[in-house]
Motif scaffolding. Structure first.
Motif, PDB file in Angstrom:
ATOM      1  N   UNK A  13       0.839  -1.206   0.000  1.00  0.00           N
ATOM      2  CA  UNK A  13       0.000   0.000   0.000  1.00  0.00           C
ATOM      3  C   UNK A  13       0.877   1.260   0.000  1.00  0.00           C
ATOM      4  N   UNK A  14       1.945   1.242   0.785  1.00  0.00           N
ATOM      5  CA  UNK A  14       2.836   2.415   0.810  1.00  0.00           C
ATOM      6  C   UNK A  14       3.488   2.644  -0.553  1.00  0.00           C
ATOM      7  N   UNK A  15       3.565   1.593  -1.362  1.00  0.00           N
ATOM      8  CA  UNK A  15       4.077   1.734  -2.731  1.00  0.00           C
ATOM      9  C   UNK A  15       2.974   2.103  -3.709  1.00  0.00           C
ATOM     10  N   UNK A  16       1.777   2.368  -3.189  1.00  0.00           N
ATOM     11  CA  UNK A  16       0.677   2.818  -4.044  1.00  0.00           C
ATOM     12  C   UNK A  16      -0.220   1.713  -4.552  1.00  0.00           C
ATOM     13  N   UNK A  17       0.032   0.460  -4.099  1.00  0.00           N
ATOM     14  CA  UNK A  17      -0.767  -0.671  -4.579  1.00  0.00           C
ATOM     15  C   UNK A  17      -1.907  -0.974  -3.609  1.00  0.00           C
ATOM     16  N   UNK A 242      10.329   3.890   2.996  1.00  0.00           N
ATOM     17  CA  UNK A 242       8.884   4.175   2.981  1.00  0.00           C
ATOM     18  C   UNK A 242       8.545   5.003   4.219  1.00  0.00           C
ATOM     19  N   UNK A 243       7.961   6.184   3.990  1.00  0.00           N
ATOM     20  CA  UNK A 243       7.764   7.125   5.099  1.00  0.00           C
ATOM     21  C   UNK A 243       6.320   7.618   5.146  1.00  0.00           C
ATOM     22  N   UNK A 244       5.706   7.493   6.336  1.00  0.00           N
ATOM     23  CA  UNK A 244       4.340   7.968   6.580  1.00  0.00           C
ATOM     24  C   UNK A 244       4.438   9.244   7.419  1.00  0.00           C
ATOM     25  N   UNK A 245       3.726  10.284   7.017  1.00  0.00           N
ATOM     26  CA  UNK A 245       3.655  11.500   7.839  1.00  0.00           C
ATOM     27  C   UNK A 245       2.314  11.564   8.546  1.00  0.00           C
ATOM     28  N   UNK A 246       2.320  12.082   9.769  1.00  0.00           N
ATOM     29  CA  UNK A 246       1.055  12.241  10.523  1.00  0.00           C
ATOM     30  C   UNK A 246       0.962  13.658  11.072  1.00  0.00           C
ATOM     31  N   UNK A 247       0.584  14.610  10.197  1.00  0.00           N
ATOM     32  CA  UNK A 247       0.427  15.983  10.680  1.00  0.00           C
ATOM     33  C   UNK A 247      -0.994  16.148  11.217  1.00  0.00           C
ATOM     34  N   UNK A 273     -11.976  15.591   5.674  1.00  0.00           N
ATOM     35  CA  UNK A 273     -13.125  15.622   4.771  1.00  0.00           C
ATOM     36  C   UNK A 273     -12.852  14.619   3.641  1.00  0.00           C
ATOM     37  N   UNK A 274     -13.663  13.549   3.524  1.00  0.00           N
ATOM     38  CA  UNK A 274     -13.320  12.439   2.621  1.00  0.00           C
ATOM     39  C   UNK A 274     -13.096  12.847   1.164  1.00  0.00           C
ATOM     40  N   UNK A 275     -13.938  13.735   0.640  1.00  0.00           N
ATOM     41  CA  UNK A 275     -13.800  14.081  -0.781  1.00  0.00           C
ATOM     42  C   UNK A 275     -12.471  14.812  -1.033  1.00  0.00           C
ATOM     43  N   UNK A 276     -12.147  15.744  -0.155  1.00  0.00           N
ATOM     44  CA  UNK A 276     -10.872  16.464  -0.292  1.00  0.00           C
ATOM     45  C   UNK A 276      -9.703  15.476  -0.213  1.00  0.00           C
ATOM     46  N   UNK A 277      -9.778  14.550   0.740  1.00  0.00           N
ATOM     47  CA  UNK A 277      -8.680  13.585   0.903  1.00  0.00           C
ATOM     48  C   UNK A 277      -8.564  12.684  -0.332  1.00  0.00           C
ATOM     49  N   UNK A 278      -9.702  12.177  -0.802  1.00  0.00           N
ATOM     50  CA  UNK A 278      -9.648  11.285  -1.982  1.00  0.00           C
ATOM     51  C   UNK A 278      -9.076  12.003  -3.194  1.00  0.00           C
ATOM     52  N   UNK A 279      -9.599  13.214  -3.458  1.00  0.00           N
ATOM     53  CA  UNK A 279      -9.248  13.895  -4.706  1.00  0.00           C
ATOM     54  C   UNK A 279      -7.868  14.553  -4.674  1.00  0.00           C
ATOM     55  N   UNK A 280      -7.468  15.059  -3.505  1.00  0.00           N
ATOM     56  CA  UNK A 280      -6.233  15.839  -3.481  1.00  0.00           C
ATOM     57  C   UNK A 280      -5.095  15.184  -2.719  1.00  0.00           C
ATOM     58  N   UNK A 281      -5.385  14.091  -2.012  1.00  0.00           N
ATOM     59  CA  UNK A 281      -4.340  13.424  -1.247  1.00  0.00           C
ATOM     60  C   UNK A 281      -4.156  11.978  -1.738  1.00  0.00           C
ATOM     61  N   UNK A 282      -5.248  11.197  -1.708  1.00  0.00           N
ATOM     62  CA  UNK A 282      -5.128   9.780  -2.080  1.00  0.00           C
ATOM     63  C   UNK A 282      -4.837   9.602  -3.574  1.00  0.00           C
ATOM     64  N   UNK A 283      -5.098  10.621  -4.364  1.00  0.00           N
ATOM     65  CA  UNK A 283      -4.725  10.569  -5.784  1.00  0.00           C
ATOM     66  C   UNK A 283      -3.205  10.621  -5.951  1.00  0.00           C
ATOM     67  N   UNK A 284      -2.483  11.006  -4.885  1.00  0.00           N
ATOM     68  CA  UNK A 284      -1.022  11.149  -4.965  1.00  0.00           C
ATOM     69  C   UNK A 284      -0.282  10.127  -4.104  1.00  0.00           C
ATOM     70  N   UNK A 285      -0.799   9.883  -2.899  1.00  0.00           N
ATOM     71  CA  UNK A 285      -0.108   8.981  -1.958  1.00  0.00           C
ATOM     72  C   UNK A 285      -1.145   8.117  -1.225  1.00  0.00           C
TER      73      UNK A 285
END
Ligand code: CP3
Length: 348
Positions: A13-17, A242-247, A273-285
């Motif tokens: 998952x950390x590799x995007x899979x 592999x690095x996870x950030x928790x801000x 906010x799920x939509x913001x996370x999906x579209x602007x965060x999970x689309x990248x990492x």
């Protein structure tokens, strides 16, 4: 693009899979909600004695893996072992939390060591080697450190505070002095994380528990930029790290955090906010999170609903199931079992 070959679903998952069933672990999974932890804790003496006993630290690291079969173990230690290795006094008072010698004036800060004494942290590396030696190959081992901002809040105030005002004031009044603390922590954290990888950690997490109290400008300067330097420093020696950030509490600033720091994943709290996370965060990492620890205390239908909401929000992309912050000591073990069973039954 190179596909990472791994037998660990957590690392995939950390590799995007994305995995059909999201891997699961919990922040603070070794802790006081477990009777077997309380037993070891009682015989260890002080909290730092437990952190610095390789045998006992390895044992409590493994306890939640044995009980719940989590996909990742996190080495049992604390973010405040880094100021300890920098020569600061660090104590844990029962029922009160950490106590350090406050580092709250430019004069005191000018005497701060810039190099840590890593021999003090050797027991942590030994505990990592022991855990990696007995952990199943499919289970990942996480090493960690605190982000410089969060560690600095404790170093400056000498203890936990409700709003981190002492560190925020010092950063406004004496930014050059405050930078010296941050710089010492950046350098030490890079070396500390690399040593954890050498000792067997498969991935790293950087805990920025108090990121959410900073204004956007201060967040960029004291949370994102030091974290970026740590990620860059670790990757310059270990490009595959592999690095996870928790801000925690970063909210709408999460997309900038991801872009600026270069982390492989972000751990998000339950207010995201799920939509913001999906579209602007999970689309990248990859995204890790984000069950409310109070839903876990509640159990029953409220817990089922909260688990389903997390899965519906994030499990269609690269997702690691976790809480939005650490598990609380009063959490019933049966509720953890209920959560794990429901996540593992997911077929999305
Ligand atoms: O997650 C794990 O199971 C690994 C171990 C771990 C601990 N602390 C053990 C611990 C990790 C990853 C941490 C990180 C940590 N420590 C953070 C960042 C994450 C977060 O939870 O916000 C922070 C801010 C600290 C500093 C700290 N350590 C505080 C404020 C306290 C006292 C509050 C408390 O929960 O008691 C600690 C003590 C501590 N660290 C305990 C544990 C299990 C409880 C002490 C005990 O058992 O007596």
């Amino acid at each position: 693009m190179n596909q990472t070959v791994t037998n660990k679903p957590f690392i995939a998952v950390l590799s995007g899979q994305r995995q059909a069933v999201p891997p699961i672990w919990m922040m603070r999974q070794a802790g006081r909600y477990l009777p077997e932890y309380r037993e070891v804790r009682a015989k260890a003496g002080g909290f730092l004695d437990l952190c610095f006993s390789p045998e006992l630290a390895a044992e409590v690291t493994l306890q939640p893996i044995r009980r719940f079969g989590f996909d990742a173990a996190i080495i049992f230690s604390d973010i405040l072992v880094v100021p300890y290795a920098l020569g600061r006094s660090v104590r844990f008072e029962v029922g009160e939390g950490p106590r350090l010698e406050p580092l709250d004036t430019p004069e005191k800060i000018s005497a701060l060591a810039t190099e840590a004494d890593f021999s003090k942290l050797e027991p942590v590396f030994e505990a990592l080697r022991r855990v990696r030696g007995v952990l199943a190959p499919s289970t990942a081992l996480i090493g960690f450190c605190g982000a410089p901002w969060t560690v600095a809040t404790y170093m400056v105030a000498g203890q936990g505070t409700p709003d981190q005002a002492p560190a925020r004031l010092l950063a406004y009044r004496h930014p050059e002095a405050f930078s010296k603390i941050i710089d010492a922590l950046v350098g030490t954290s890079i070396a500390y994380l690399l040593k954890q990888l050498d000792a067997g950690a498969d991935a790293l997490q950087i805990f920025d528990t108090w990121a959410g109290v900073l204004s956007p400008r201060e967040f960029a300067r004291w949370s994102m930029e030091p974290t970026r330097r740590i990620v860059e420093g670790v990757r310059s020696a270990r490009s595959d790290a592999k690095i996870i950030g928790f801000p925690r509490g970063a909210g709408a600033l999460l997309p900038s955090y991801v872009a600026a720091t270069g982390v492989d994943a972000v751990s998000i709290d339950w207010t995201a906010e799920p939509k913001l996370i999906r579209e602007q965060v999970q689309s990248k990492v990859a995204v890790q999170g984000n069950l409310d620890p109070l839903a876990l205390i509640t159990g029953g239908a409220a817990l089922d609903q909260a688990v389903d909401d997390v899965l519906a929000s994030y499990a269609q992309g690269p997702h690691i199931f976790n809480l939005g912050h650490g598990i609380l000591p009063e959490t019933p073990i049966a509720h953890v079992e209920q959560m794990v069973a429901r996540v593992r039954a997911y077929r999305g």
